[in-house]
Design a protein around this motif. Sequence first.
Motif, PDB file in Angstrom:
ATOM      1  N   GLU A  68       0.828  -1.205   0.000  1.00 26.65           N
ATOM      2  CA  GLU A  68       0.000   0.000   0.000  1.00 26.65           C
ATOM      3  C   GLU A  68       0.864   1.257   0.000  1.00 26.65           C
ATOM      4  OE1 GLU A  68      -3.135   0.348   2.792  1.00 26.65           O
ATOM      5  OE2 GLU A  68      -4.035  -1.592   2.290  1.00 26.65           O
ATOM      6  N   ASP A  69       1.934   1.244   0.776  1.00 31.45           N
ATOM      7  CA  ASP A  69       2.832   2.403   0.803  1.00 31.45           C
ATOM      8  C   ASP A  69       3.401   2.670  -0.579  1.00 31.45           C
ATOM      9  OD1 ASP A  69       2.392   2.763   3.485  1.00 31.45           O
ATOM     10  OD2 ASP A  69       4.248   1.768   4.134  1.00 31.45           O
ATOM     11  N   ARG A  70       3.741   1.608  -1.303  1.00 25.64           N
ATOM     12  CA  ARG A  70       4.298   1.780  -2.651  1.00 25.64           C
ATOM     13  C   ARG A  70       3.249   2.364  -3.592  1.00 25.64           C
ATOM     14  NH1 ARG A  70       7.258   3.602  -5.760  1.00 25.64           N
ATOM     15  NH2 ARG A  70       8.295   2.489  -7.470  1.00 25.64           N
ATOM     16  N   LEU A  71       2.001   1.927  -3.456  1.00 25.68           N
ATOM     17  CA  LEU A  71       0.931   2.476  -4.297  1.00 25.68           C
ATOM     18  C   LEU A  71       0.745   3.966  -4.016  1.00 25.68           C
ATOM     19  CD1 LEU A  71      -1.672  -0.431  -4.046  1.00 25.68           C
ATOM     20  CD2 LEU A  71      -0.561   0.347  -6.144  1.00 25.68           C
ATOM     21  N   ARG A  72       0.809   4.344  -2.759  1.00 25.72           N
ATOM     22  CA  ARG A  72       0.651   5.757  -2.404  1.00 25.72           C
ATOM     23  C   ARG A  72       1.820   6.593  -2.938  1.00 25.72           C
ATOM     24  NH1 ARG A  72      -1.568   3.273   2.451  1.00 25.72           N
ATOM     25  NH2 ARG A  72      -3.800   3.774   2.534  1.00 25.72           N
ATOM     26  N   GLU A  73       3.015   6.020  -2.912  1.00 23.67           N
ATOM     27  CA  GLU A  73       4.172   6.709  -3.475  1.00 23.67           C
ATOM     28  C   GLU A  73       3.983   6.994  -4.962  1.00 23.67           C
ATOM     29  OE1 GLU A  73       7.447   4.190  -2.661  1.00 23.67           O
ATOM     30  OE2 GLU A  73       7.455   4.588  -0.492  1.00 23.67           O
ATOM     31  N   LEU A  74       3.238   6.117  -5.629  1.00 20.88           N
ATOM     32  CA  LEU A  74       2.979   6.294  -7.064  1.00 20.88           C
ATOM     33  C   LEU A  74       1.826   7.260  -7.324  1.00 20.88           C
ATOM     34  CD1 LEU A  74       3.370   2.602  -8.275  1.00 20.88           C
ATOM     35  CD2 LEU A  74       4.954   4.498  -8.675  1.00 20.88           C
ATOM     36  N   GLY A  75       1.203   7.771  -6.255  1.00 21.78           N
ATOM     37  CA  GLY A  75       0.158   8.763  -6.422  1.00 21.78           C
ATOM     38  C   GLY A  75      -1.260   8.256  -6.270  1.00 21.78           C
ATOM     39  N   TYR A  76      -1.410   6.989  -5.884  1.00 20.16           N
ATOM     40  CA  TYR A  76      -2.747   6.437  -5.704  1.00 20.16           C
ATOM     41  C   TYR A  76      -3.227   6.643  -4.267  1.00 20.16           C
ATOM     42  CZ  TYR A  76      -1.993   3.949 -10.113  1.00 20.16           C
ATOM     43  OH  TYR A  76      -1.751   3.635 -11.423  1.00 20.16           O
TER      44      TYR A  76
END
Length: 310
Positions: free
Chosen positions: A270-278
């Motif tokens: 989830e942290d990686r998805l948020r880093e991508l702007g999601y």
Amino acid sequence: MDQRIATVMTGFGGVAAASQLCLRGVSAREITRAVRAGDLVRVRRHALVDGTRWRDAKPWERHALRARAVAASFPDGSTLVLTHHSALAVWGIPLHGVDDRVHVSSTGGRRGRTDDRVSFHRPVPAPFVTDHRGVSLVRPAAAVIQVAALFGGDAGLVSADAALRSSRCTPADLVAAVESLGVARASSAPRRVVALADGRVESAAESRARWVFDVAGLAQPVPQVVVHDEEGRFVARVDFLLEDEGVVIEVDGMGRYEDIRDLRAEKVREDRLRELGYEVVRLSWSDLGDPGVVVRKVLAAVGRARLRSA
């Protein structure tokens, strides 16, 4: 277990009618003794299930056993047909939000008496009736439509998505069933289920979420989307994505995380998805029972996504 009983139960796939045992020399008294000992389970008068199979079965597997046993217990030459979720259970299609009764109809047009174990329904047109492993039952598409009409779209969509996913039926089969069975006149749910059914959906929780989205007037997200980073490397396969908003929706079924390591891995993901702007919103199984909670969570995530891009 008496060897004669064991042989019959094994031969009939774990279910049998009392008459089938009697034909092989097992007396009514011996059947009663086996029921008391737990070797057999009597699910209805004359309808018997192997005790070990019954105790080891999951709830939906028990419904299939119960349905097959009841079907076996009706007299030879009867025109009994399993319908609704009783047929779905025998087909091996997942169930949700249904009762424990065995649902049947008669191709001969005769109506039986509904009781606390069996519900009788009007006859089903012959093209929708078939045989599966020696059991007369309605085809999966017809059973899905029947469930949607009787138990609602939430229940219907869970089985519809699963039936498409497992290739038990096609979208065209669902359309034909809703047009021919006449159930849509009494309920709008069957037509909505047909419109929404999608074989890409992978769980009952995801199907339930899609029904809530529809009821609440939310946009339907794209299911099972693969997300890559800027370099084209795989990051995640998400349950749903609202593409225009950049919102990922993840739906947790019952008992999704059995190991703390799974939970940690999910947080990293989830942290990686948020880093991508999601923006990421999680819906639990209990959330799906309250559309208001789902709406608030999804709209809050949409709001955060718009602030990010502003």
